[in-house]
Design an enzyme around this catalytic site. Sequence first.
Site, short mmCIF file in Angstrom:
data_model
loop_
_atom_site.label_atom_id
_atom_site.label_comp_id
_atom_site.label_asym_id
_atom_site.label_seq_id
_atom_site.Cartn_x
_atom_site.Cartn_y
_atom_site.Cartn_z
N ASP A 1 0.81 -1.22 0.00
CA ASP A 1 0.00 0.00 0.00
C ASP A 1 0.84 1.27 0.00
OD1 ASP A 1 -2.26 -1.66 0.17
OD2 ASP A 1 -2.14 -1.69 2.35
N GLU B 1 -11.11 -0.60 -4.34
CA GLU B 1 -10.49 0.07 -3.21
C GLU B 1 -9.30 0.88 -3.71
OE1 GLU B 1 -9.38 -3.02 -0.49
OE2 GLU B 1 -7.80 -3.80 -1.75
#
Length: 295
Positions: free
Chosen positions: A37, A209
């Site tokens: 991430d 997402e």
Amino acid sequence: MRRRWAAAIAAALLLLLTDVRPALAGAPITTAIYTADPAALVVGDTLYLYTGHDEAPTGGTNFVMRDWHVFSSTDAATFTDQGAKLSISNFSWAGADAWASEVERGADGRYYWFTSINGNGPGWMNIGVAVGNSPTGPFTDAIGGPLISDSTPNSSPLNIDPTVFTDDDGQVYLYWGSYYGLRAVRLNASMTSTVGSVITPSGVSNFWEAPWLFKRNGVYYLAYAANDSGCSQPGYACVRYATASSPLGPWTHRGVVLDQVSSTTNHPAIIEFKGQWYMVYHNAAAPGGATSAAR
């Protein structure tokens, strides 16, 4: 089980022109630890990357993510791991799961680190915010509780993956969400509270997402992870993008800018650094990396 993974990060030159072109993959930024991430920030002549960090043991059945690392580079080729600069222990209300995050410089010159955290109270994932005087901190909890939680009106089905963007007029915007639940809201100048209602942006196709909002040549871009039949292999993530004339949309879907990698989802960061545009993303290609279990 929520799928997180141990992954190397790779940087790639991104050509966002009239037509979508494939990114040119670069070398992994690190394989010394398991990361995921990535978010990017440019300060002066330095590119900073903020990542999650998985510490699960070999053979584990879930991810153990308790802190976030900062990497820095002056050439977008060689990166230095500055170490763990924020931890769930910095948030008294946090329980576990140091998931996706992003850092944005505030109008006061300080740096605000927006994080996905599993809180101790009702609800699963919350978005917190820490603040520091430099891109590498030290950072402390800015508000003593979640900025976004399940109690936020019109919150996402899963409140994760914050991306923060400051427009030319100084207005700050927060996007976040998962499970097809993209959300957006304005933030105040202090970066510690919302302004107005949370909205569900329109025109975003197959959002899953990991939104990332930025502006280029007067056009707003929204990149995000998708997991759908438009990716070359169903079940593996690709990165789609959309454009708009306003930071809150409505958005027009433009296509896939990065096709599937070796992880079941992805998390793009797109930024201009020294005259070049870069995409940073993660995969599961580090030795021992995996997509749906810890190692």
